[in-house]
Design an enzyme around this catalytic site. Structure first.
Site, PDB file in Angstrom:
ATOM      1  N   SER A 191       0.801  -1.162  -0.012  1.00 13.77           N
ATOM      2  CA  SER A 191      -0.251  -0.048  -0.225  1.00 13.77           C
ATOM      3  C   SER A 191       0.373   0.813   0.121  1.00 13.77           C
ATOM      4  CB  SER A 191      -0.669   0.035   1.299  1.00 13.77           C
ATOM      5  OG  SER A 191       0.041   0.085   2.937  1.00 13.77           O
ATOM      6  N   ARG A 192       0.167   2.705  -0.377  1.00 11.61           N
ATOM      7  CA  ARG A 192       0.881   3.742  -0.619  1.00 11.61           C
ATOM      8  C   ARG A 192       0.870   4.363   0.884  1.00 11.61           C
ATOM      9  NH1 ARG A 192       2.636   5.714  -5.036  1.00 11.61           N
ATOM     10  NH2 ARG A 192       1.429   4.667  -7.387  1.00 11.61           N
ATOM     11  N   THR A 196      -1.096   7.489   6.088  1.00 16.42           N
ATOM     12  CA  THR A 196      -0.666   8.228   7.946  1.00 16.42           C
ATOM     13  C   THR A 196       0.398   8.827   7.576  1.00 16.42           C
ATOM     14  OG1 THR A 196      -1.959   6.636   8.772  1.00 16.42           O
ATOM     15  CG2 THR A 196      -3.470   8.105   8.902  1.00 16.42           C
ATOM     16  N   SER A 197       1.313   7.809   6.880  1.00 20.56           N
ATOM     17  CA  SER A 197       2.892   7.505   7.841  1.00 20.56           C
ATOM     18  C   SER A 197       4.183   8.447   6.439  1.00 20.56           C
ATOM     19  CB  SER A 197       3.052   5.642   7.929  1.00 20.56           C
ATOM     20  OG  SER A 197       3.036   5.619   5.975  1.00 20.56           O
ATOM     21  N   THR A 241       4.970   0.853   1.843  1.00 18.73           N
ATOM     22  CA  THR A 241       5.969   0.066   0.459  1.00 18.73           C
ATOM     23  C   THR A 241       6.038   0.602  -0.981  1.00 18.73           C
ATOM     24  OG1 THR A 241       6.358  -1.228   2.359  1.00 18.73           O
ATOM     25  CG2 THR A 241       6.959  -2.545  -0.555  1.00 18.73           C
ATOM     26  N   ASP A 297      -8.217   0.809  16.369  1.00 16.57           N
ATOM     27  CA  ASP A 297      -7.919  -0.065  15.981  1.00 16.57           C
ATOM     28  C   ASP A 297      -9.062  -1.417  16.315  1.00 16.57           C
ATOM     29  OD1 ASP A 297      -4.878   1.568  16.407  1.00 16.57           O
ATOM     30  OD2 ASP A 297      -6.110   1.303  18.659  1.00 16.57           O
ATOM     31  N   SER A 351      -9.375  -7.870   7.542  1.00 20.37           N
ATOM     32  CA  SER A 351      -7.926  -6.945   5.656  1.00 20.37           C
ATOM     33  C   SER A 351      -7.216  -7.415   5.529  1.00 20.37           C
ATOM     34  CB  SER A 351      -7.551  -5.239   6.437  1.00 20.37           C
ATOM     35  OG  SER A 351      -7.322  -4.830   5.855  1.00 20.37           O
ATOM     36  N   LYS A 354       1.830   0.564  16.555  1.00 23.62           N
ATOM     37  CA  LYS A 354       0.307  -0.007  16.175  1.00 23.62           C
ATOM     38  C   LYS A 354      -0.407  -0.908  17.506  1.00 23.62           C
ATOM     39  CE  LYS A 354      -2.438  -0.412  12.504  1.00 23.62           C
ATOM     40  NZ  LYS A 354      -2.561  -0.425  11.364  1.00 23.62           N
TER      41      LYS A 354
END
Lengths: 500, 500
Positions: free
Chosen positions: A202-203, A206-207, A211, A264, A272, A296
């Protein structure tokens, strides 16, 4: 009954995944249907229907004879030139009863989760309803059977890749740790050893880097499914952006709501991750769970709960799964931000003398654990095999081959502006705040500016002297550099204690 | 730190109460701040700030040098010509921790509810976060102390009317029953007897008419606070639209999210009703709770729970409160829709021979119960006093005087198109579906077209013959008439049983 139809035009407004239709307040349809701002409207165009949110135009964005579509609505309906659309009040979504039941604390069965996911994918549930679903699933409000049911429902409404005979390996990190960019290295090792590992990633939302953002610095990642298949059939592995492949569209929708809310939910996290793995055709999956106070997963107990839920769901779905619990107290590698993380990855693959040891060690451990899952191998030999293929340069060669197959390898860019942030006092590093480091990198421009971010090699236990650089901020503009430095001055990410 | 500023223009797009800012994808601020579609953006204009949702323009709605504001954002910020705005990432809302705690099942204290309501009013909470709050409060998830705390928090962030010495009476219906338009009659009776009753009421959101919609057929209702005060000081009572007075802005925001979600919550309902009553300066309040299978409150047990919670909260706030439980199995009066309900109200006030007996009886009962709450009166005399003032024409005179004070009385309009829906079989009416009746009236155009709606005098227990008209649909256009009739043909609101 006849409905007035209207010409549709493109509004040229991006509302992310939320379909919006813009109609003039004075248009006949708004008046006859009693449509008002934020009404949910069913748009029908030929055989295609979509439920969109109405924004009422009181200016000149549209005339009374036309309706404008947001980017998401436009691409979903793909109107032909001159095509007319009809508009009506949608029937209430079939799953509203299930949603209501979950909100009021009920336990849902598989048919109810299926109805919810079908309506989510058809945009029959509003963002408010999806937010209520996310809130009602928070914490541990989905039990094991519900988690399995939600995972199955997500699978049912998406597509599923079939790789034919043989193993399909995968690894996944639940996230939350800056710089923890093991995936490209693990994929290279696994594929170099002849195993199949079709990795979607994923892009960042929020970070400072996902990757896919990091990999995109090194090679194209926005491949479609046929291209992804071609790469994997040629090289055994790939690292592509999952957003283009859309293996679990229901999960994409839930995540869009879940990320900004940041609640969470073990059940939703497991559904997911595993719905995407099963949809990708994986047979053996290793999950990296970093545990740390600013990661997390914040405690060992939470890690154990999550691991148990992952195991139970994988088992119900016939998926082999193992969990690797890792240190989540501090970042991994030196760089935080797409290009800076890509540099770390290349150094490890190239066996450079200044390659970050923690990134290499962690990548080898993960690859080793994944190799040990393969039926017929001798347990405990994975790490040695991973080290060997990395030392020999075969992992690097495989990585470069994958990049070529995806469209061509390129070296990472460098930022135009850098500045050091120095220690205000001397002492031993007692703790590192991952969230503050991530925020600084984002303020510096990551991931939008790929070369932006920050670099630091300091780790917990190291002793720093007053005035020594703690980290270097990298930016593409002076403004972003100043912005990041301003925040860094007030929210120091390193906690120092007196050195013994 | 300097931030690039931009000229703001009006987008001419109504997104209801949600503030939206439209910026071009290529503008310097989007690029330097990393803003993307649906990002929350803090807009600062002089000393005024607002948090808005970003929609990214890829067309020509704005240039790269300007930002456009939705109607809600435009009116909140009220830009001067040529004024420049700055844009930044907002700090996370202080109440996010409290929201998170509530979602995860915690119990919040008064300071946490205050933080939530302050952030709601300042639009620091997104609609998704508000939806999560609504979901986390569903059912009975707020206990008595939380309900009181939420009510106090809503009061604190709003304004409070002070009427000086003496009693301030009020009545309120929790809603859900079509045609139950007792308020104008009760206010007229109470004011005619010399008591003060400053009544604010709402417009319909999901129903075919709110009290404000019905009253607006007879007189202006969009008064501001000084005008409302003038009317009450002159006539003792008023019936104005609360949306213009905005006595409980936090409640307005919660309701905007709660209505489309339609999750009942005793705690939020009580806080909503009582915060508005206390803010309006009321001292003695009567609450009408209609109970019926298709009303808002569906069972006696649910009615008792709600009454207990209302009583507990009122007591904590020093408010005298009584509950009147009424029959919610069927509509009240003949008309459903603003003008048709206004006609019923006038007939009762005018003592017309064809005035709906149930509406009169219910209004007198409510006025009587409210009068019985007044300290020093003989209990049980209220109904007789109410009947007397109604019979004598003094209630009518007071009502007309209130209308004049609000801007002038007018007779209700009549619909251009009407059509009867006849009984498909003979039989005794066993049940009436309030929701279907409401839907038919809405499809016919109510409340947008004030004269639209439906009229029916049938009640449970009546015997109808095949072919007799069950109800008459009123509409302002042929299309709406057809639309309502089409739905009525498939969703018959009367359940017939064989007549004995």
């Amino acid at each position: 009954m006849t409905h007035t139809r209207m010409r549709v035009v493109r509004a040229g407004i991006d509302t992310y995944q939320q379909p919006v239709v813009y109609m003039h307040r004075e248009c006949e349809i708004c008046r006859s249907e009693g449509f008002a701002a934020m009404t949910r409207v069913e748009v029908q165009l030929g055989q295609r229907t979509l439920i969109a949110t109405l924004n009422v135009v009181v200016g000149d964005l549209v005339t009374v004879d036309e309706a404008a579509l947001s980017e998401a609505a436009w691409s979903a309906l793909a109107p032909q030139p001159g095509e007319l659309a009809s508009f009506r009040h949608p029937e209430p979504a079939a799953s509203v009863g299930a949603l209501r039941s979950k909100v009021f604390g009920g336990r849902l069965d598989e048919s109810q989760y299926l109805a919810l996911m079908q309506d989510a994918v058809a945009s029959r549930l509003s963002d408010l309803e999806l937010a209520a679903f996310v809130a009602a699933s928070a914490g541990e409000r989905l039990d094991q059977s519900e988690t399995t049911a939600l995972t199955r429902a997500m699978l049912t409404v998406g597509q599923r890749l079939d790789w034919g005979e043989g193993l399909v390996l995968d690894k996944h990190c639940v996230g939350g740790l800056p710089g923890n960019r093991t995936t490209p290295i693990v994929v290279a090792i696994i594929a170099a050893l002849g195993y199949r590992i079709p990795k979607t990633s994923s892009r960042a939302i929020t970070s400072p880097a996902g990757t896919a953002d990091t990999m995109e610095v090194l090679a194209p990642v926005a491949l479609d499914l046929p291209d992804m298949r071609r790469v994997v059939e040629r090289e055994g592995g790939c690292i592509v952006w999952g957003g283009n492949v859309r293996l679990s569209p229901a999960d994409d929708i839930v995540i869009r709501i879940q990320r900004p809310l940041d609640f969470d939910s073990d059940g939703q996290l497991v559904a997911s991750v595993l719905s995407k793995k099963v949809a990708a055709g994986s047979t053996h999956v290793l999950i990296d769970i970093p545990v740390g106070p600013t990661a997390k997963v914040r405690s060992d107990a939470a890690g154990t709960r999550l691991a148990t839920r992952l195991g139970g769901t994988a088992s119900a779905l016939g998926l082999q799964l193992d969990v690797y619990r890792s240190d989540g107290r501090q970042p991994v590698g030196v760089g935080i931000g797409p290009a800076l993380e890509a540099l770390d990855v290349l150094k490890v693959l190239r066996n450079n003398a200044d390659a970050p040891a923690d990134l290499r060690e962690r990548s080898v451990a993960l690859a080793g654990a994944l190799l040990d899952m393969v039926p017929g191998t001798t347990p405990g030999t994975g790490v040695a095999r991973a080290n060997e293929v990395l030392d020999s340069g075969r992992a690097l060669a495989k990585f470069l081959a994958i990049c070529e197959a995806q469209g061509g390898f390129r070296e990472p860019p460098h930022a135009e502006f850098t500045a050091d942030v120095t220690a205000g006092a001397s002492g031993r590093i007692a703790a590192i705040d991952n969230r503050r480091l991530a925020r600084i990198a984002k303020l510096a421009g990551a991931p939008g500016s790929p070369a932006a971010g920050l670099a630091t090699a300091w780790r917990i236990g190291d002793v720093v002297q007053r005035g020594q650089p703690l980290f270097t901020v990298h930016a593409q503009s002076r403004g972003e550099l100043a912005y990041a430095l301003e925040y860094a001055a007030t929210a120091v990410p390193f906690a120092l204690e007196e050195a013994a």
